[in-house]
Design an enzyme around this catalytic site. Structure first.
Site: not given
Length: 437
Positions: A167, A351
């Site tokens: 991320e 995710e």
């Protein structure tokens, strides 16, 4: 949950994900201090000033936890390695205990028939490097490349897949512009440099892993669908700008060698000299793209300095995090990312999940509903032609949720943070029934 494996393409992979600092227990095994330890020790940054010193004590309980992964019927376990556990000072002498731990962990996955999917960095920067400016420092790509070589010379021959940085938006924007995560800065110049250096570091790590003969290498980015709060031109422009910062900046660098104009109007003057010359490194060829997705934002214009973006309230249901439940955004990102950026590369949902204030005996219906609706969104994306190859739930177990401490529970497995007992929730049982069917 009314799915079976037969409802997805042959070879489609299911898995669960965790991260090192959130579960391992950073005080164990010779790990060095991180900027998260310092951030958490500063009053007001983290709920009750909680940190990852003990977390879930995965460092000692890893075998029990890998049994939970196996018994769930997961194909893949996405884990991360801790830079400060491997290199306590960020550079220099490796920590033998840390390398031995990841050896045991990878071998334990393989012994249980689970594919190890490694992430090199999930936010816990060694404090020694943070003291030198961290991601703002132009030497970060070299430091990260050296760390990559140390850890992957040890485990790279056995991991099934690897990605450098989890991320990048959180590492760059959330941590340096909004100040919500370590190092807790609110500085536009720091943000520009961190966001760029993260991508250069990603590219250097890919180069190192290729030189070690590794394959199945990818990038993991997080995404939030941005919808204008109204049809007003200024709200439409704000949503476009939000989308550029959050979603298109990193994909643009990775796949097109360019940053969106809407981002450059704010960050451009603060990027390091010669930043345009780094795209050859940033665009190191990838084997897959990872998509982390949880929610969307209704975006409105706000007056004041750039970027003029704010959040409008929604009427849709929310998770414990206060995030809107919007599965269509996952479908739309899987389709858009393939069409506009990654092409035929396999896409993994690396995710997806929800926080819910559950206990060890909560019925867990909201999480089951959330996962079901998002798996349907994955099916819709596949039907539309998106090359989706897998789906990983965040998270295997309740853990340290960064600035929110231990209150927000994303796990399929309940963790009692006093006794550290693990108890599978109803969502774990539901997934196990059809993953093992």
């Amino acid at each position: 949950m009314d799915f079976t494996r037969r409802d997805f393409p042959e070879g489609f992979l299911f898995g669960v994900a965790t991260s090192s600092y959130q579960i391992e227990g950073h005080r164990f095994g010779g790990a060095g201090p991180t900027h998260w330890d310092s951030f958490a020790a500063t009053p007001g940054n983290v709920v009750r000033a909680e940190d990852g010193a003990t977390a879930c004590d995965h460092y000692h309980r890893w075998a029990e936890d890998l049994d939970l992964v196996r018994d769930l019927g997961a194909d893949v376990y996405r884990f991360s390695t801790s830079w400060a556990r491997v290199l306590p000072e960020g550079t220099g002498q490796p920590n033998a205990e840390g390398l031995d731990f990841y050896d045991r962990l990878v071998d334990g996955m393989l012994a249980r028939g689970v594919k190890p999917a490694a992430t090199l960095y999930h936010w816990e920067l060694p404090q020694a490097l943070a003291d030198k400016g961290g991601w703002r420092n132009a030497d970060m790509p070299d430091w990260f490349a050296d760390y990559t070589e140390v850890i992957m010379r040890r485990i790279g021959d056995r991991v099934w897949s690897a990605a450098p940085i989890n991320e990048p938006w959180c590492v760059g924007w959330l941590s340096h512009f909004e100040g919500v995560h370590a190092p807790g800065l609110r500085d536009i110049r720091a943000t520009a440099r961190a966001m760029h250096h993260v991508l250069v570091s990603h590219g250097r790590a890919i180069e190192v892993m290729r030189s070690l003969g590794m394959s199945n290498l990818g990038a993991v980015c997080n995404f939030e669908w941005a919808t204008p709060a109204s049809d007003a031109p200024e709200d439409v422009a704000a949503a476009t700008r939000y989308d550029a910062i959050y979603n298109r900046f990193f994909l643009g660098g990775l796949f097109k060698g360019a940053y969106p104009a809407e981002v450059l109007e704010g960050l451009g003057p603060h990027l390091p000299t010669g930043w345009q010359d780094d795209f050859a490194t940033i665009r190191a060829p990838l084997d897959w793209l990872g998509v982390n997705y949880y929610t969307r934002k209704l975006v409105r214009h706000v007056d004041g300095p750039w970027p003029h973006t704010g959040e409008a309230p929604t009427r849709l249901p929310l998770t414990q995090m206060g995030w809107e439940i919007y599965p269509d955004g996952l479908r739309d990102f899987l389709i858009r990312n393939a069409r506009e950026y990654s092409g035929d590369l396999p896409i993994f949902v690396t995710e997806n999940g929800m926080a819910n204030p559950d206990t060890h005996n909560t019925p867990d219906g909201p999480r089951i509903d959330y996962l079901t609706s998002h798996l349907r969104a994955v099916q819709e994306a596949i039907a539309a032609g998106a090359p989706v190859a897998g789906y990983y739930v965040w998270s295997l177990m309740d853990n340290y949720e960064w600035s929110l401490g231990y209150e927000k529970r994303f796990g399929l497995v309940h963790v009692d943070f006093d006794s550290l007992a693990r108890t599978p929730k109803a969502s774990y049982q539901a997934l196990a029934r059809w993953w093992r069917a």
